[in-house]
Every structure is written in structure tokens, then in C-alpha cells.
Scaffold this motif. Sequence first.
Motif, PDB file in Angstrom:
ATOM      1  N   ARG A 120       1.791  12.683  17.749  1.00  0.00           N
ATOM      2  CA  ARG A 120       1.163  11.436  17.296  1.00  0.00           C
ATOM      3  C   ARG A 120       2.226  10.396  16.939  1.00  0.00           C
ATOM      4  NH1 ARG A 120      -3.998   9.945  15.599  1.00  0.00           N
ATOM      5  NH2 ARG A 120      -3.979   7.992  14.426  1.00  0.00           N
ATOM      6  N   ALA A 164      -6.492  19.301  20.617  1.00  0.00           N
ATOM      7  CA  ALA A 164      -7.470  18.234  20.408  1.00  0.00           C
ATOM      8  C   ALA A 164      -8.867  18.660  20.849  1.00  0.00           C
ATOM      9  CB  ALA A 164      -7.050  16.976  21.174  1.00  0.00           C
ATOM     10  N   LEU A 185     -10.063  11.044  20.459  1.00  0.00           N
ATOM     11  CA  LEU A 185     -10.444  12.001  19.429  1.00  0.00           C
ATOM     12  C   LEU A 185     -11.875  11.771  18.939  1.00  0.00           C
ATOM     13  CD1 LEU A 185      -7.115  12.119  17.376  1.00  0.00           C
ATOM     14  CD2 LEU A 185      -7.932  13.745  19.097  1.00  0.00           C
ATOM     15  N   VAL A 238     -14.121  13.286  21.541  1.00  0.00           N
ATOM     16  CA  VAL A 238     -14.124  14.747  21.404  1.00  0.00           C
ATOM     17  C   VAL A 238     -15.058  15.166  20.273  1.00  0.00           C
ATOM     18  CG1 VAL A 238     -12.727  16.733  20.713  1.00  0.00           C
ATOM     19  CG2 VAL A 238     -11.834  15.100  22.386  1.00  0.00           C
ATOM     20  N   GLU A 239     -14.955  14.485  19.134  1.00  0.00           N
ATOM     21  CA  GLU A 239     -15.792  14.828  17.978  1.00  0.00           C
ATOM     22  C   GLU A 239     -17.268  14.621  18.299  1.00  0.00           C
ATOM     23  OE1 GLU A 239     -16.234  13.720  13.216  1.00  0.00           O
ATOM     24  OE2 GLU A 239     -14.674  12.768  14.446  1.00  0.00           O
ATOM     25  N   ILE A 261      -2.142  15.441  22.596  1.00  0.00           N
ATOM     26  CA  ILE A 261      -2.242  15.917  21.217  1.00  0.00           C
ATOM     27  C   ILE A 261      -2.663  17.392  21.252  1.00  0.00           C
ATOM     28  CG2 ILE A 261      -3.653  15.784  19.138  1.00  0.00           C
ATOM     29  CD1 ILE A 261      -1.574  13.703  19.105  1.00  0.00           C
ATOM     30  N   LEU A 272      -5.669   6.838  21.611  1.00  0.00           N
ATOM     31  CA  LEU A 272      -5.713   8.197  21.071  1.00  0.00           C
ATOM     32  C   LEU A 272      -6.924   8.375  20.157  1.00  0.00           C
ATOM     33  CD1 LEU A 272      -4.588  11.002  20.454  1.00  0.00           C
ATOM     34  CD2 LEU A 272      -3.077   9.944  18.756  1.00  0.00           C
ATOM     35  N   ASP A 273      -7.150   7.440  19.271  1.00  0.00           N
ATOM     36  CA  ASP A 273      -8.277   7.546  18.347  1.00  0.00           C
ATOM     37  C   ASP A 273      -9.607   7.511  19.093  1.00  0.00           C
ATOM     38  OD1 ASP A 273      -6.581   7.792  16.203  1.00  0.00           O
ATOM     39  OD2 ASP A 273      -6.719   5.693  15.582  1.00  0.00           O
ATOM     40  N   GLN A 279       1.201  18.630  16.225  1.00  0.00           N
ATOM     41  CA  GLN A 279       0.373  17.420  16.234  1.00  0.00           C
ATOM     42  C   GLN A 279       1.069  16.204  15.631  1.00  0.00           C
ATOM     43  OE1 GLN A 279      -3.410  18.374  14.425  1.00  0.00           O
ATOM     44  NE2 GLN A 279      -4.286  19.123  16.348  1.00  0.00           N
TER      45      GLN A 279
END
Length: 346
Positions: free
Chosen positions: A317, A112, A336, A339-340, A109, A332-333, A313
Motif C-alpha cells: 500500500r 485482498a 477493496l 471486494v467487500e 495487495i 485501490l480503495d 500489506q
Amino acid sequence: MSFLKTALTGAAAAVALAGQALAADVTIRVAHLNPEDPFASHSGAMAAVFKSLVESASNGAIEVQLFPNGQLGKDDEVVDQVRAGIVESTISSSGGMAQHYPLVGVFDIPFAFPNIGVASKVITKESDFGRTFVADLEGATGLKVLGLIDSGGFFAFTNSKKPIETVADMQGLRIRTMTLPTHEAMIASLGGQPTPLPWAEVYTALQTGVADGQMNPVPIIAFARFDEVQKYLSITNHVITPYIWTMNRAFFDGLSPEHQYLVNWASEVATEAGRSMSRVIEASEKGLPALAAKMEVNVVPPEEQARFAEAAQPAVRALIEAQYGEAGIAMLDSLLASVEEENGAF
């Protein structure tokens, strides 16, 4: 068919492996794509540190033989060899692993990761996401994962035609990608023409014009000498992918508990050495300064990076959802979310 291919490609590997006497009780053969020089690439550093630690700590009971520069075949072929037990271990790119574990594509992605600090915290076996990713990969392939590391830093574009300053500059450029559908979708969404090629063919493809450009981290662009066949280097920081260090599971399980312990801690230390070497190369005369001496370098500003992200993106996705279904979107979620979380920790 995959293991028939393994048998054929394994024959070539056998030639390279033949004649090497087993002076120790155990021999571990470690293959990777990059230069052997530990100061030239992260996988070179990882392999060198692993060899030093394992051989010294085992008092010579384990010998580690290194096969750099793709000596044993293409990336995906060597993973085949490790799965079949022909070779004990390999440090492979996401392109090579994708043939065996397609969900590695979730890393693709664009934009990201906000910075290399967050990437270093997420792309590791020890992160929450890393544990999920490694467990799933091991379950799907039967391999043991020794290390998870970034591929040398954020990707930049090089090409022989023009600086890439805006999304419009991508139009029509033939960009070499790894054999990853996600990378192909990314380039196509930006208006470029994806040209998937194995690593061994990239330099010649750029030299002969089969491809106009390619994308890789700065350390890889440097040691691959792409400055000899490319004029423009555009710092986009659009994606960062993993290298995955694996070992044949049956081989590892057959080691004594003491040797298993040694392999585990030595590979962990070696992986961190590789991660550090990538940062050193990026910051040293071996990295961007060396390339800038021969190439025209430009940095894509944040506002234009946002336009790249807006274009690419959704396409990546959508491909992940279409090809890998709920499992792909869940992975993927998870990435992410990790990462957050790590970004918020700074």
C-alpha cells in the motif's frame, strides 16, 4: 523511445507475420504468452473460442490468426505492437500491461480477495470496479479492452530450497517476480530477494539457480513444467492478478458496426470460457494432482496467512501511494470496496 522500441521489436514480429495471405476481408492477429492448447491455459482457451466464434459467425469474412507462446515478443513489447497497430490484439499479463498502465499494480495487495468466487465477480469488465478500471486504462493507453480475467487463480510459491510454511521461511529466498514494483515490494517485505525477470527467462532462471523460486497460479505452474526444476510447492493464495485482453482502438473503430458487434460478444464469451478453463485445470489431473506427484506440497494455514498479510500489506500500500499518488490510492480503495461488496453478496 517506447515506439522506437516498438519499431525494433515489431521487425521480429513482422518475420512471424510475413507470408500469411489475407484470405478474408479482415484479419485479426491475437497474441498471448501461453500454450495454444485450449485445455492447457485460459488464454489458449480464450483465443481458440474467439477464433471459432468470429470466423464462423462472420461466414469467413474475418480471419483470426493466433500467435501463442510469446511468438511475437515479450509481453510488454507485444502491447507496444498493439498500440502501434502492428498487431491487432493481445492477451497480456499484469506484468506486461504495467509498463503501459502502472495502476494495474493495485491488484497486488496481498490477501485482498477472500476466495475465487469474489475474485471472479470483481475481476471482470462487468463489475462496478471493472468498469472504472477499464475506462481508466483505455483513457491512459488508447487501447480497447476486450476482456478482464484472473491470471489462472490464486498465486502459490514454488522453490528449490525448502517448504514455505511461515514468513520466516521466506528469508533470503530469491523469488522471481514479474517486473512489477508491487510484487518486488511484497517479496522484500516478507524477507525474500525479489528477482524480476520476463516470462521467457523464468524456466532457465529456476533451472540454473539464478532464482530459487517463483510465484504463479497452479495452472501456470503446471503448463510451464516448473515441477521439473522446483521441489517445493506452497499453497499460500496470497495474491491474484489480472490478464487483460486488448485491441488496437483504431483497428476496432475501423470495423463495420456488424463486425464490432461480433468482436464484442465473441470476446465476452471467450473470456468466460477462459475463466471456466482455469477452474477446470485447477480441479483436474492437469492441476494440483499432477504437481503433487512430483513436488512436495504444503498448505499455509489461515493463521499463518494472516502473518503474511500483516507483513506485506502495508509495504505494498505504501508503494502504491508513493508511486501512483492519489489516483493509485483511489483505484485501490475502489477495488477493496468492490471486494467487500461482492463478498457480502454471498
